[in-house]
Write a protein that holds these residues in place. Structure first.
Motif, short mmCIF file in Angstrom:
data_model
loop_
_atom_site.label_atom_id
_atom_site.label_comp_id
_atom_site.label_asym_id
_atom_site.label_seq_id
_atom_site.Cartn_x
_atom_site.Cartn_y
_atom_site.Cartn_z
N THR A 71 0.83 -1.22 0.00
CA THR A 71 0.00 0.00 0.00
C THR A 71 0.85 1.26 0.00
N GLY A 72 2.11 1.14 0.40
CA GLY A 72 3.01 2.28 0.43
C GLY A 72 4.37 1.91 -0.11
N LEU A 73 5.03 2.85 -0.80
CA LEU A 73 6.29 2.55 -1.47
C LEU A 73 7.33 3.61 -1.11
N VAL A 74 8.47 3.15 -0.59
CA VAL A 74 9.60 4.03 -0.29
C VAL A 74 10.66 3.77 -1.35
N ASP A 75 10.94 4.76 -2.17
CA ASP A 75 11.91 4.61 -3.26
C ASP A 75 13.32 4.82 -2.72
N GLN A 76 14.08 3.73 -2.61
CA GLN A 76 15.46 3.82 -2.15
C GLN A 76 16.46 3.83 -3.30
N GLY A 77 15.95 3.83 -4.54
CA GLY A 77 16.83 3.97 -5.70
C GLY A 77 17.64 2.72 -5.99
N SER B 197 14.33 4.04 -11.66
CA SER B 197 13.50 4.12 -10.45
C SER B 197 12.15 4.74 -10.76
N ARG B 198 12.17 5.82 -11.56
CA ARG B 198 10.91 6.49 -11.90
C ARG B 198 9.98 5.55 -12.67
N LEU B 199 10.56 4.79 -13.62
CA LEU B 199 9.75 3.84 -14.38
C LEU B 199 9.16 2.77 -13.47
N MET B 200 9.97 2.25 -12.54
CA MET B 200 9.50 1.19 -11.66
C MET B 200 8.41 1.69 -10.72
N VAL B 201 8.60 2.88 -10.16
CA VAL B 201 7.60 3.43 -9.25
C VAL B 201 6.27 3.63 -9.99
N ASP B 202 6.34 4.18 -11.20
CA ASP B 202 5.12 4.40 -11.98
C ASP B 202 4.42 3.07 -12.29
N ALA B 203 5.20 2.06 -12.67
CA ALA B 203 4.61 0.77 -13.03
C ALA B 203 3.99 0.09 -11.81
N LEU C 290 11.63 -0.01 -2.12
CA LEU C 290 12.05 -0.49 -3.43
C LEU C 290 13.53 -0.15 -3.62
N SER C 291 14.32 -1.16 -3.95
CA SER C 291 15.74 -0.94 -4.25
C SER C 291 16.15 -1.92 -5.35
N TYR C 292 17.26 -1.63 -5.99
CA TYR C 292 17.74 -2.55 -7.03
C TYR C 292 19.21 -2.31 -7.31
N GLN C 293 19.82 -3.30 -7.93
CA GLN C 293 21.18 -3.21 -8.46
C GLN C 293 21.14 -3.61 -9.92
N TYR C 294 22.11 -3.12 -10.69
CA TYR C 294 22.16 -3.53 -12.09
C TYR C 294 23.61 -3.71 -12.53
N TRP C 295 23.78 -4.68 -13.45
CA TRP C 295 25.11 -5.04 -13.95
C TRP C 295 25.07 -4.99 -15.48
N PRO C 296 25.49 -3.86 -16.09
CA PRO C 296 25.37 -3.73 -17.55
C PRO C 296 26.44 -4.52 -18.30
N ASP D 189 29.32 -3.37 -23.43
CA ASP D 189 29.01 -2.47 -24.54
C ASP D 189 27.77 -1.62 -24.28
N GLY D 190 27.15 -1.78 -23.11
CA GLY D 190 26.01 -0.96 -22.75
C GLY D 190 24.72 -1.29 -23.48
N THR D 191 24.67 -2.42 -24.18
CA THR D 191 23.46 -2.76 -24.94
C THR D 191 22.36 -3.36 -24.07
N ALA D 192 22.73 -3.90 -22.92
CA ALA D 192 21.75 -4.54 -22.04
C ALA D 192 22.31 -4.57 -20.63
N THR D 193 21.45 -4.87 -19.68
CA THR D 193 21.90 -4.96 -18.29
C THR D 193 21.06 -5.99 -17.56
N GLU D 194 21.65 -6.62 -16.57
CA GLU D 194 20.89 -7.48 -15.67
C GLU D 194 20.46 -6.64 -14.47
N VAL D 195 19.21 -6.77 -14.08
CA VAL D 195 18.66 -5.98 -12.98
C VAL D 195 18.13 -6.92 -11.91
N SER D 196 18.43 -6.62 -10.67
CA SER D 196 17.88 -7.35 -9.53
C SER D 196 17.14 -6.35 -8.66
N ALA D 197 15.80 -6.43 -8.68
CA ALA D 197 14.96 -5.48 -7.94
C ALA D 197 14.35 -6.17 -6.72
#
Length: 485
Positions: free
Chosen positions: A197-203, A220-226, A256-262, A265-273
């Motif tokens: 019911t409530g979301l704290v965005d920790q980035g 973060s903005r995309l995830m919060v909106d979704a 909400l927090s996450y890490q990412y490992w691009p 070449d910057g074409t894609a990244t793995e995300v752990s949310a």
């Protein structure tokens, strides 16, 4: 609440009566198709003159972890294996309504014209086969499920690795578009945190650092909106509010927090949310995300560090002009004799460790509702296939997915499923009463055991032969006896 996975029936006694048509080059695909087809043979009623239709459900385009073209090719391969092993009286119907042939198309979400076409095509089918392709911890896997028209599961073979031919090996393999990934992540997280019911965005953070390039704020903005959009329900009045960190102790408030490992070449990244409450309740999602349409002003990588100033070392002393330090003066008084010591013994080669096998099952006498425990130690050379067999020759596949698997120091693996594991096994009213034998068989690639081996193993039970752990004598297997009352 713990989720218990009921053992899925796969009647071993009928495993070879399905036709043996041309097989695909992929043993795991063939073995899975044989399990589904053997169950069709049992339930289709061919011996009664029936000719049931089986619907093949189209792939879900939103969830595919591999390229669309690869998914099409894999889908067709699975169909070929099913068609080669199916009972003669069965015919397949695809989602577009064409009998006997598969035409692949993707359904977006769960609604729309595509879903209507599928429902129309499946109006008269008696069984439905669904193929799911998913990313499990970086491994692209697939599973098949056979259900009847009422949705009751008839066969659910264990998941298997999608062959490398259908999975690209680049860093970006399996990555999905950014917007699709965000929607998928939001749905998965909300399924695991239904009380949100409530979301704290920790980035977010770049890899295993504290760096926060501009991509973190953007994602973060995309995830919060979704999350807020998918969690909102006009009919029920449910909504999600953004909250301050001080609200984390309130019920239903997650951080909400996450890490990412691009990729380099910057074409894609793995995300752990991750969504996490103050008391430790956690929901996670992990996936690969394409970055090819990311706005140019977004920085995925942190800035390069400033180059370090190289310190020029002091010049070496000149032996002709600089005095020699006293500590380095060559005097006989300070010279110690060279120690002789004893000769080092020749190193001895350590013996090769013996392959270690074990199996335990509890309780030995079980009632409906009991949660059972299976613990197995399996040598490195074995890819196990777990089974539960009755005295009459009926059997159930125990999916590998239910086990927690831990590596052993000798290269083998420790398999465990019990009341402490995320998924458990529970005796249900549908399980056959009487004597059972549960255990594993070592097969090439962990494939479904062939009929001759199953007959040999089952025939040995009456003679008290429950195990064979010497590969020189044949396929390794180990079973334990128990009774369901």
């Amino acid at each position: 609440m713990r989720t218990y996975l009921q053992l899925i029936a796969a009647l071993i006694a009928f495993a070879t009566t399905a036709p043996a048509g041309a097989q695909t080059p992929y043993p795991a695909v063939n073995a899975t198709a044989r399990i589904v087809s053997s169950q069709l043979l049992v339930y289709a009623g061919c011996q009664l003159g029936r000719a049931p239709e089986v619907g093949i459900w189209p792939l879900q385009g939103d969830e595919l972890p591999i390229e669309d073209a690869s998914a099409v090719a894999f889908y067709e391969t699975v169909y070929a294996a099913l068609n080669a092993t199916k009972p003669d009286c069965v015919s397949f119907v695809d989602g577009a309504g064409g009998s006997g042939a598969i035409r692949y198309f993707m359904t977006v979400g769960t609604g729309g014209e595509a879903r209507t076409r599928v429902d129309e095509a499946f109006r008269d089918v008696e069984f439905i086969v669904t193929l799911d392709i998913f990313d499990r911890g970086g491994r692209i896997q697939a599973d098949l499920k056979l259900t009847d028209a009422d949705g009751t599961t008839v066969a659910a073979p264990p998941a298997f690795d999608v062959p490398d031919d259908f999975v690209a090996t680049s860093c970006a393999a399996g990555a999905i578009p950014l917007n699709r990934a965000v929607r998928t992540a939001a749905r998965n997280l909300l399924e695991r945190a239904p009380d949100l019911t409530g979301l704290v965005d920790q980035g977010g953070r770049f890899a295993d650092t504290d760096e926060t390039p501009s991509f973190t704020a953007y994602f973060s903005r995309l995830m919060v909106d979704a999350l807020t959009e998918h969690a909102s329900d006009v009919l029920t009045g449910r909504s999600v509010r953004l909250a301050e960190a001080s609200a984390l102790n309130e019920p239903g408030v997650y951080a909400l927090s996450y890490q990412y490992w691009p990729c380099s070449d910057g074409t894609a990244t793995e995300v752990s949310a991750k969504l996490r409450t103050a008391d430790g309740q956690t929901a996670t999602w992990r996936g690969k995300v394409r970055l090819d349409r990311l706005p140019g002003w977004i920085d995925v990588f942190p800035p390069e560090p400033e180059p370090a100033v190289e310190r020029v070392p002091d010049p070496a002393p000149d032996p002709d002009t600089d005095p020699v330090p006293v500590a380095e003066a060559d005097t006989e008084a300070d010279t110690d004799p060279e120690p002789t010591g004893r000769a080092e013994p020749e190193p001895r080669t350590a013996p090769e460790p013996r392959a270690f096998w074990s199996l335990s099952f509890a309780p030995r006498t079980a009632d409906v509702g009991d949660v059972v425990s299976i613990v197995a130690d399996i040598a490195e050379s074995c890819e196990p296939f777990f089974l539960d067999l009755t005295e009459a020759g009926e059997g159930q596949v125990v999916p590998l997915d239910v086990f927690v698997v831990e590596p052993r120091t000798d290269g083998g693996a420790h398999y465990r499923v019990d009341t402490s594991t995320p998924v458990g096994l529970k005796i249900t009213p549908a399980d056959t009463k009487g004597v059972h034998y549960v255990g594993y068989v070592c097969t090439p690639g962990g494939a479904f055991p062939d009929t001759a081996l199953l007959r040999e193993i089952h025939g040995g039970f009456t003679k008290g032969v429950l195990r064979r752990t010497d590969p020189a004598e044949g396929a390794v297997f180990w079973f334990e006896r128990y009774v369901i009352r």
